[in-house]
Design a protein around this motif. Structure first.
Motif, PDB file in Angstrom:
ATOM      1  N   LEU A  83       0.761  -1.251   0.044  1.00 41.27           N
ATOM      2  CA  LEU A  83       0.003  -0.055   0.016  1.00 41.27           C
ATOM      3  C   LEU A  83       0.898   1.198  -0.224  1.00 41.27           C
ATOM      4  O   LEU A  83       0.566   2.043  -0.681  1.00 41.27           O
ATOM      5  CB  LEU A  83      -0.849  -0.080   1.230  1.00 41.27           C
ATOM      6  CG  LEU A  83      -2.073  -0.864   1.158  1.00 41.27           C
ATOM      7  CD1 LEU A  83      -2.925  -1.058   2.393  1.00 41.27           C
ATOM      8  CD2 LEU A  83      -3.167  -0.786   0.070  1.00 41.27           C
ATOM      9  N   ALA A  84       1.883   1.253   0.667  1.00 43.55           N
ATOM     10  CA  ALA A  84       2.813   2.443   0.972  1.00 43.55           C
ATOM     11  C   ALA A  84       3.348   2.589  -0.506  1.00 43.55           C
ATOM     12  O   ALA A  84       3.631   3.701  -0.926  1.00 43.55           O
ATOM     13  CB  ALA A  84       3.801   2.227   1.702  1.00 43.55           C
ATOM     14  N   ALA A  85       3.858   1.520  -1.057  1.00 40.43           N
ATOM     15  CA  ALA A  85       4.576   1.620  -2.387  1.00 40.43           C
ATOM     16  C   ALA A  85       3.524   1.952  -3.468  1.00 40.43           C
ATOM     17  O   ALA A  85       3.879   3.149  -4.449  1.00 40.43           O
ATOM     18  CB  ALA A  85       5.113   0.143  -2.861  1.00 40.43           C
ATOM     19  N   ALA A  86       2.340   1.566  -3.411  1.00 38.08           N
ATOM     20  CA  ALA A  86       1.249   2.090  -4.375  1.00 38.08           C
ATOM     21  C   ALA A  86       1.108   3.716  -4.174  1.00 38.08           C
ATOM     22  O   ALA A  86       0.957   4.293  -4.960  1.00 38.08           O
ATOM     23  CB  ALA A  86      -0.061   1.423  -4.114  1.00 38.08           C
ATOM     24  N   GLY A  87       0.966   4.013  -2.781  1.00 37.90           N
ATOM     25  CA  GLY A  87       0.897   5.607  -2.580  1.00 37.90           C
ATOM     26  C   GLY A  87       2.069   6.261  -3.143  1.00 37.90           C
ATOM     27  O   GLY A  87       1.768   7.223  -3.627  1.00 37.90           O
ATOM     28  N   VAL A  88       3.296   5.818  -2.922  1.00 40.84           N
ATOM     29  CA  VAL A  88       4.575   6.502  -3.545  1.00 40.84           C
ATOM     30  C   VAL A  88       4.255   6.758  -4.913  1.00 40.84           C
ATOM     31  O   VAL A  88       4.658   7.598  -5.482  1.00 40.84           O
ATOM     32  CB  VAL A  88       5.623   6.037  -3.085  1.00 40.84           C
ATOM     33  CG1 VAL A  88       6.825   6.670  -3.674  1.00 40.84           C
ATOM     34  CG2 VAL A  88       5.868   6.229  -1.436  1.00 40.84           C
ATOM     35  N   ALA A  89       3.843   5.646  -5.712  1.00 38.15           N
ATOM     36  CA  ALA A  89       3.891   5.678  -7.004  1.00 38.15           C
ATOM     37  C   ALA A  89       2.704   6.475  -7.781  1.00 38.15           C
ATOM     38  O   ALA A  89       2.799   7.107  -8.366  1.00 38.15           O
ATOM     39  CB  ALA A  89       3.582   4.055  -7.525  1.00 38.15           C
ATOM     40  N   VAL A  90       1.461   6.519  -7.084  1.00 40.76           N
ATOM     41  CA  VAL A  90       0.893   7.182  -7.365  1.00 40.76           C
ATOM     42  C   VAL A  90       1.042   8.807  -7.165  1.00 40.76           C
ATOM     43  O   VAL A  90       0.852   9.579  -8.004  1.00 40.76           O
ATOM     44  CB  VAL A  90      -0.910   7.083  -6.408  1.00 40.76           C
ATOM     45  CG1 VAL A  90      -1.810   8.379  -6.708  1.00 40.76           C
ATOM     46  CG2 VAL A  90      -1.298   6.023  -7.040  1.00 40.76           C
ATOM     47  N   LEU A  91       1.595   8.933  -6.166  1.00 40.19           N
ATOM     48  CA  LEU A  91       2.340  10.422  -5.752  1.00 40.19           C
ATOM     49  C   LEU A  91       3.426  10.845  -7.037  1.00 40.19           C
ATOM     50  O   LEU A  91       3.391  12.062  -7.453  1.00 40.19           O
ATOM     51  CB  LEU A  91       2.957  10.699  -4.395  1.00 40.19           C
ATOM     52  CG  LEU A  91       3.640  11.899  -4.174  1.00 40.19           C
ATOM     53  CD1 LEU A  91       2.412  13.018  -3.904  1.00 40.19           C
ATOM     54  CD2 LEU A  91       4.397  11.713  -2.594  1.00 40.19           C
ATOM     55  N   ALA A  92       3.884   9.793  -7.374  1.00 41.28           N
ATOM     56  CA  ALA A  92       5.280  10.187  -8.277  1.00 41.28           C
ATOM     57  C   ALA A  92       4.413  10.591  -9.742  1.00 41.28           C
ATOM     58  O   ALA A  92       5.062  11.673 -10.375  1.00 41.28           O
ATOM     59  CB  ALA A  92       6.128   9.058  -8.463  1.00 41.28           C
ATOM     60  N   PHE A  93       3.514   9.788 -10.165  1.00 42.31           N
ATOM     61  CA  PHE A  93       2.812  10.211 -11.368  1.00 42.31           C
ATOM     62  C   PHE A  93       1.956  11.368 -11.196  1.00 42.31           C
ATOM     63  O   PHE A  93       2.114  12.015 -12.270  1.00 42.31           O
ATOM     64  CB  PHE A  93       1.696   9.011 -11.740  1.00 42.31           C
ATOM     65  CG  PHE A  93       2.281   7.801 -12.253  1.00 42.31           C
ATOM     66  CD1 PHE A  93       2.902   7.764 -13.473  1.00 42.31           C
ATOM     67  CD2 PHE A  93       2.467   6.329 -11.648  1.00 42.31           C
ATOM     68  CE1 PHE A  93       3.516   6.754 -14.202  1.00 42.31           C
ATOM     69  CE2 PHE A  93       3.285   5.354 -12.172  1.00 42.31           C
ATOM     70  CZ  PHE A  93       3.668   5.603 -13.477  1.00 42.31           C
ATOM     71  N   TRP A  94       1.429  11.735 -10.260  1.00 44.81           N
ATOM     72  CA  TRP A  94       0.853  12.817  -9.901  1.00 44.81           C
ATOM     73  C   TRP A  94       1.820  14.097 -10.104  1.00 44.81           C
ATOM     74  O   TRP A  94       1.360  14.887 -10.801  1.00 44.81           O
ATOM     75  CB  TRP A  94      -0.007  13.035  -8.382  1.00 44.81           C
ATOM     76  CG  TRP A  94      -0.884  14.022  -8.131  1.00 44.81           C
ATOM     77  CD1 TRP A  94      -1.898  14.258  -8.443  1.00 44.81           C
ATOM     78  CD2 TRP A  94      -0.384  15.279  -7.421  1.00 44.81           C
ATOM     79  NE1 TRP A  94      -2.452  15.760  -8.147  1.00 44.81           N
ATOM     80  CE2 TRP A  94      -1.454  16.056  -7.522  1.00 44.81           C
ATOM     81  CE3 TRP A  94       0.783  15.507  -6.888  1.00 44.81           C
ATOM     82  CZ2 TRP A  94      -1.544  17.430  -6.665  1.00 44.81           C
ATOM     83  CZ3 TRP A  94       0.922  16.780  -6.161  1.00 44.81           C
ATOM     84  CH2 TRP A  94      -0.115  17.635  -6.212  1.00 44.81           C
ATOM     85  N   VAL A  95       2.829  14.015  -9.463  1.00 46.52           N
ATOM     86  CA  VAL A  95       3.797  15.042  -9.366  1.00 46.52           C
ATOM     87  C   VAL A  95       4.160  15.476 -11.043  1.00 46.52           C
ATOM     88  O   VAL A  95       4.372  16.357 -11.536  1.00 46.52           O
ATOM     89  CB  VAL A  95       5.052  14.846  -8.498  1.00 46.52           C
ATOM     90  CG1 VAL A  95       6.058  15.828  -8.951  1.00 46.52           C
ATOM     91  CG2 VAL A  95       4.555  15.008  -6.995  1.00 46.52           C
ATOM     92  N   ALA A  96       4.469  14.017 -11.803  1.00 46.23           N
ATOM     93  CA  ALA A  96       4.923  14.095 -13.108  1.00 46.23           C
ATOM     94  C   ALA A  96       3.840  14.771 -14.061  1.00 46.23           C
ATOM     95  O   ALA A  96       4.213  15.711 -14.815  1.00 46.23           O
ATOM     96  CB  ALA A  96       5.044  12.946 -13.629  1.00 46.23           C
ATOM     97  N   GLY A  97       2.668  14.434 -13.599  1.00 45.10           N
ATOM     98  CA  GLY A  97       1.487  15.120 -14.381  1.00 45.10           C
ATOM     99  C   GLY A  97       1.288  16.615 -14.265  1.00 45.10           C
ATOM    100  O   GLY A  97       1.134  17.489 -15.056  1.00 45.10           O
TER     101      GLY A  97
END
Length: 155
Positions: A83-97
């Motif tokens: 869950l933490a890894a998924a949260g970090v990945a979503v945050l990374a995609f959000w920042v990139a977008g």
């Protein structure tokens, strides 16, 4: 079938990450007309399957509305590290977008180089959104697969 959709969703997440990495380096590995539809085709079926299969029947007290028999539940079956890894990945995609907005302007400067830069920012935004959606779809579908495996296990 859900496993196949989950794997395709994960492939879509990796596809988006690879393309965003190229865009951040200043190169466009593929045209937007190819990159974004392929990402959507990989990500969206798994996302929809993950959302649809993560419904839970209401237990206990009767709902106030007669038509609400099931609710959507977050993927609690996943380990905390996942869950933490998924949260970090979503945050990374959000920042990139979202960071792509800094380069998008309504009236780009004339010239091919400025137009190419604008297209790269638009592509990065679209891929950031699809990548984040794909992470969510992968997590919810994986949670459903884990829940189904536990319910079938004799132990």
């Amino acid at each position: 079938m859900l496993l196949l959709l989950d794997v395709l969703c994960l492939a879509g997440v990796l596809w988006c990450a690879w393309l965003i990495a190229g865009l951040l380096r200043g190169e466009a590995p593929l045209a937007t007309g190819v990159a974004v539809p392929v990402a959507a085709a990989l990500v969206l079926p798994g996302f929809i399957a993950g959302i649809v299969t993560n419904r839970r029947a209401l237990r206990g007290r009767r709902p106030q509305s007669w038509f609400i028999r099931e609710v959507w539940a977050p993927p609690v079956e996943l380990p905390r590290w996942a869950l933490a890894a998924a949260g970090v990945a979503v945050l990374a995609f959000w920042v990139a977008g979202i960071s792509a907005f800094a380069g998008i302007s309504e009236n780009p400067r004339p010239g091919d180089q400025a137009q190419d830069r604008q297209v790269r920012h638009e592509q990065r935004f679209a891929l950031g959104v699809l990548g984040g959606v794909g992470v969510g779809g992968t997590a919810t579908a994986a949670a459903t697969l884990i829940r189904d495996r536990r319910s079938r296990s004799p132990y």
